[in-house]
Design an enzyme around this catalytic site. Sequence first.
Site, PDB file in Angstrom:
ATOM      1  N   GLU A 141      34.254  38.647  36.627  1.00 49.12           N
ATOM      2  CA  GLU A 141      33.745  37.586  37.491  1.00 49.12           C
ATOM      3  C   GLU A 141      34.551  37.467  38.781  1.00 49.12           C
ATOM      4  OE1 GLU A 141      31.241  34.230  35.201  1.00 49.12           O
ATOM      5  OE2 GLU A 141      33.413  33.892  35.183  1.00 49.12           O
ATOM      6  N   LEU A 143      36.229  37.670  32.266  1.00 52.96           N
ATOM      7  CA  LEU A 143      36.240  39.054  32.727  1.00 52.96           C
ATOM      8  C   LEU A 143      35.034  39.316  33.612  1.00 52.96           C
ATOM      9  CD1 LEU A 143      37.233  40.905  29.429  1.00 52.96           C
ATOM     10  CD2 LEU A 143      38.702  40.411  31.385  1.00 52.96           C
ATOM     11  N   GLU A 175      39.272  51.386  36.475  1.00 54.63           N
ATOM     12  CA  GLU A 175      38.760  52.736  36.682  1.00 54.63           C
ATOM     13  C   GLU A 175      37.277  52.827  36.332  1.00 54.63           C
ATOM     14  OE1 GLU A 175      43.125  52.893  36.086  1.00 54.63           O
ATOM     15  OE2 GLU A 175      41.474  51.952  35.003  1.00 54.63           O
ATOM     16  N   ASN A 187      43.765  46.009  43.492  1.00 53.76           N
ATOM     17  CA  ASN A 187      42.697  46.386  44.403  1.00 53.76           C
ATOM     18  C   ASN A 187      42.394  45.252  45.377  1.00 53.76           C
ATOM     19  OD1 ASN A 187      40.355  47.340  45.635  1.00 53.76           O
ATOM     20  ND2 ASN A 187      39.063  46.809  43.895  1.00 53.76           N
ATOM     21  N   LEU A 188      42.644  45.486  46.662  1.00 57.92           N
ATOM     22  CA  LEU A 188      42.372  44.458  47.671  1.00 57.92           C
ATOM     23  C   LEU A 188      41.009  44.646  48.331  1.00 57.92           C
ATOM     24  CD1 LEU A 188      42.846  45.938  50.674  1.00 57.92           C
ATOM     25  CD2 LEU A 188      45.217  45.787  49.919  1.00 57.92           C
ATOM     26  N   ILE A 189      40.352  45.767  48.047  1.00 59.20           N
ATOM     27  CA  ILE A 189      39.072  46.062  48.686  1.00 59.20           C
ATOM     28  C   ILE A 189      38.006  45.071  48.238  1.00 59.20           C
ATOM     29  CG2 ILE A 189      37.262  47.815  48.922  1.00 59.20           C
ATOM     30  CD1 ILE A 189      39.540  49.912  48.461  1.00 59.20           C
TER      31      ILE A 189
END
Length: 431
Positions: free
Chosen positions: A314, A312, A64, A338-340
């Site tokens: 990366e 983290l 988030e 999240n696949l974006i």
Amino acid sequence: MRERLALALWGWAMRLATPLLLARWWWRGRQEPGYRDAMPERLGRYRVPASAGWLWLHAVSLGETRAAAPLVAALRAQAPHLHLLLTHTTATGREAGRELLQEGDAQVWLPLDTPGAVRRFLRHWQPRLGVLMETEVWPSLQAAAAEAQLPIVLANARLSERSLRRGQRLAPLLRPAAQRIHVALAQTEGDAERLRRMGVAQAQAVGNLKFDLSPAPEVLAQGRAWKAACQRPVLMLAVSREGEEAALLTALDALSLPAGPWPWHVLVVPRHPQRFDEVARLLAATGRPWSRRSSWRDGPDRSAELWLGDSLREMPLYYGLADLALLGGSFEPLGGQNLIEAAACGCPLLMGPHTFNFAQAAELAEAAGAATRVSDLGAAVREAQALLQNNKARDAMAAAGLGFANDHRGAAQRMAAVLVALFTRRCETRA
């Protein structure tokens, strides 16, 4: 009466749970020291003097907080003089949030959702507008905000059909909290419709902030340079969740491969840092050569078949390094991740059946040719075996991913415009 009783019971439950939650955060601080910072803030107690006039934004965790970055940039562009109060619940979110701060801003923990803690929080900071990211609902906090006449906005809001059903089972507690949301700025029209069914009076679809995130170019370039130096393709299990790493190893062992080393490097990047050591033990137990990102100096250990991404922030490096990624969280009934970001990095993607947390993004990515859906990890590994031998197909998926990510940008500007208008009206009312 039912709603007042439910809220009172929730408040007492949170009071009783407070010692356990504080102890849990202190325990987690053994591996993630940030959890032990400023513990009194969890109870709404602060060392700095009270103040007022803030735009308060809550980003619970790392995902988030990263999604909030383009929104914060757009807010600053449209209202340069606003002061941001940034709150979090997790240590990774708080660490990432420091990069969003500028002079005059503040950052604290979100207090526990007890009536006393949230009243102290609101009385101390006196924000003019509250913004909760994505799926946050806090009954005591939102009741106290309504009492203080503080508008609460749910930004980048999403609500799956599954979460709606769960919410409806707790309607006496959660429906009043939903009704106290001033407006929900939803990712999709489906999310907006479900939020209205949950009780949010105003919900509008403005897009997904994660399309506005741009991978750090130098980090992505480093990953691609490492990939170019590899003699074997790289298959990645990205942002994996519990059970998926073991299932991947089982599926790989079930393939009919020649004896000896695998024809690919297999990179596993767990979603949660507290699981890095657990997954390391799992990889070590295979008996195959393995290494972890934290031990690399000038690039990955090419003598290892298994790599552990134990760092983290990366993910662009890992997506640049991978020839093909499997989407974590989608092979167990966890709703997917999240696949974006994979699309924006030009990394071809295979996803499992469980993507309800990102349903529209998954459908759009599949329709664009940026991702392919498979039934389980066994099917994913078999499809990966074919794709890793087909450069043309992977190049087409990569190009489709870049186009898909670029076509849906702009949510940050639209959300910022709504928030700045509300914040300005609130400031004028208080003047």
